[in-house]
Enzyme design. Structure first.
Site, PDB file in Angstrom:
ATOM      1  N   CYS A  81      -4.238  10.841  -5.155  1.00 50.53           N
ATOM      2  CA  CYS A  81      -3.786   9.385  -5.687  1.00 50.53           C
ATOM      3  C   CYS A  81      -2.735   9.307  -6.713  1.00 50.53           C
ATOM      4  CB  CYS A  81      -5.143   8.715  -6.439  1.00 50.53           C
ATOM      5  SG  CYS A  81      -4.633   7.244  -7.211  1.00 50.53           S
ATOM      6  N   GLU A  82      -1.574   8.814  -6.377  1.00 55.74           N
ATOM      7  CA  GLU A  82      -0.451   8.941  -7.198  1.00 55.74           C
ATOM      8  C   GLU A  82      -0.807   8.006  -8.657  1.00 55.74           C
ATOM      9  OE1 GLU A  82       2.187   4.729  -5.617  1.00 55.74           O
ATOM     10  OE2 GLU A  82       2.484   6.704  -4.765  1.00 55.74           O
ATOM     11  N   HIS A  83      -1.683   7.292  -8.646  1.00 53.11           N
ATOM     12  CA  HIS A  83      -1.964   6.426  -9.947  1.00 53.11           C
ATOM     13  C   HIS A  83      -2.767   7.469 -10.956  1.00 53.11           C
ATOM     14  CE1 HIS A  83      -1.862   2.868  -7.133  1.00 53.11           C
ATOM     15  NE2 HIS A  83      -0.803   3.091  -7.573  1.00 53.11           N
ATOM     16  N   HIS A  84      -3.498   8.389 -10.489  1.00 54.94           N
ATOM     17  CA  HIS A  84      -4.628   8.861 -11.338  1.00 54.94           C
ATOM     18  C   HIS A  84      -4.461  10.585 -11.215  1.00 54.94           C
ATOM     19  CE1 HIS A  84      -6.538   5.158 -11.152  1.00 54.94           C
ATOM     20  NE2 HIS A  84      -6.384   5.141 -12.657  1.00 54.94           N
ATOM     21  N   GLN A 122      -3.477   5.196  -0.028  1.00 57.39           N
ATOM     22  CA  GLN A 122      -3.980   5.309   1.238  1.00 57.39           C
ATOM     23  C   GLN A 122      -3.345   4.351   1.985  1.00 57.39           C
ATOM     24  OE1 GLN A 122      -8.352   5.079   1.647  1.00 57.39           O
ATOM     25  NE2 GLN A 122      -8.342   4.120   3.540  1.00 57.39           N
ATOM     26  N   HIS A 150     -12.128   7.844  -2.791  1.00 55.13           N
ATOM     27  CA  HIS A 150     -11.157   7.970  -3.795  1.00 55.13           C
ATOM     28  C   HIS A 150     -12.075   8.258  -5.018  1.00 55.13           C
ATOM     29  CE1 HIS A 150      -7.726   5.956  -1.884  1.00 55.13           C
ATOM     30  NE2 HIS A 150      -8.959   5.633  -1.085  1.00 55.13           N
ATOM     31  N   CYS A 152     -10.859   8.652  -7.996  1.00 54.28           N
ATOM     32  CA  CYS A 152     -10.645   7.738  -9.158  1.00 54.28           C
ATOM     33  C   CYS A 152     -11.524   6.767  -9.181  1.00 54.28           C
ATOM     34  CB  CYS A 152      -8.931   7.300  -8.995  1.00 54.28           C
ATOM     35  SG  CYS A 152      -8.775   6.365  -7.572  1.00 54.28           S
TER      36      CYS A 152
END
Length: 194
Positions: A81-84, A122, A150, A152
């Site tokens: 995941c690019e956010h976390h 995703q 996920h 996250c």
């Protein structure tokens, strides 16, 4: 030392600094080699940045005179995941309507890896796979469905263990033909052709 080795060394140094900022003793036995191991793991799970999806697909394109739907289902994937920077994983199913060309089936799995092995969301992963198949094969239509879990959402934040996310993207004939989409879903849930 080649450029990749230099980059791995730099990544390992940053990981060591992060571990120290988190309060770890990077000189203790269990962590002595962790920065380089983690750097190599990150290098592997992001190898999609160093691959050309169109080149992967072009390795096995063949002429095909038919026009019936082709489906490869349940291609497993693992991404970050690019956010976390936490893993998400699941399965992708791809359907396409050949228009003069078909592709070696393993290349669809390799294509999924190219896009999954990048920092991702995703929704974009699903779209990128669909667009690459459509672009490379000039298919009459492409449909991709992705179901992911996920970490996250499971190990931080809301901590919902049973949640999953489903995304879909389609193009060409699948955009205008709901019967065709229904056929795709019926074939996904069938145990084989009769």
């Amino acid at each position: 030392m080649n450029n990749d080795d230099e980059r791995l060394k730099d990544i390992a140094a940053h990981i060591q600094a992060i571990l120290e900022l988190l309060g770890e003793d990077t000189q203790r036995e269990g962590l002595l080699k962790t920065p380089m191991r983690a750097a190599k793991a990150l290098w592997f799970v992001t190898e999609g940045y160093r691959k050309d999806p169109d080149a992967v697909m072009r390795q096995a394109i063949f002429e095909y005179a038919g026009s019936q739907i082709v489906i490869v289902k349940d291609i497993e994937f693992y991404s970050m995941c690019e956010h976390h920077i936490l893993p998400f994983f699941g399965k992708i199913s791809i359907g396409y309507l050949p228009h003069g060309n078909m592709i070696g089936l393993s290349k669809l799995a390799r294509l999924v890896n190219v896009y999954a092995r990048r920092l991702q969301v995703q929704e974009r992963l699903t779209r990128e796979v669909c667009e690459a198949v459509s672009r490379t094969l000039h298919a009459s239509g492409v449909i991709v469905i992705c179901e992911g879990q996920h970490l996250c959402m499971k190990m931080r934040g809301v901590e919902k263990q049973d949640s999953s996310t489903v995304t879909m993207h389609y193009s060409g004939a699948f955009e205008n033909d709901s019967d065709l989409r229904r056929e795709f879903f019926a074939m996904l849930h069938s145990q084989g052709a009769s």
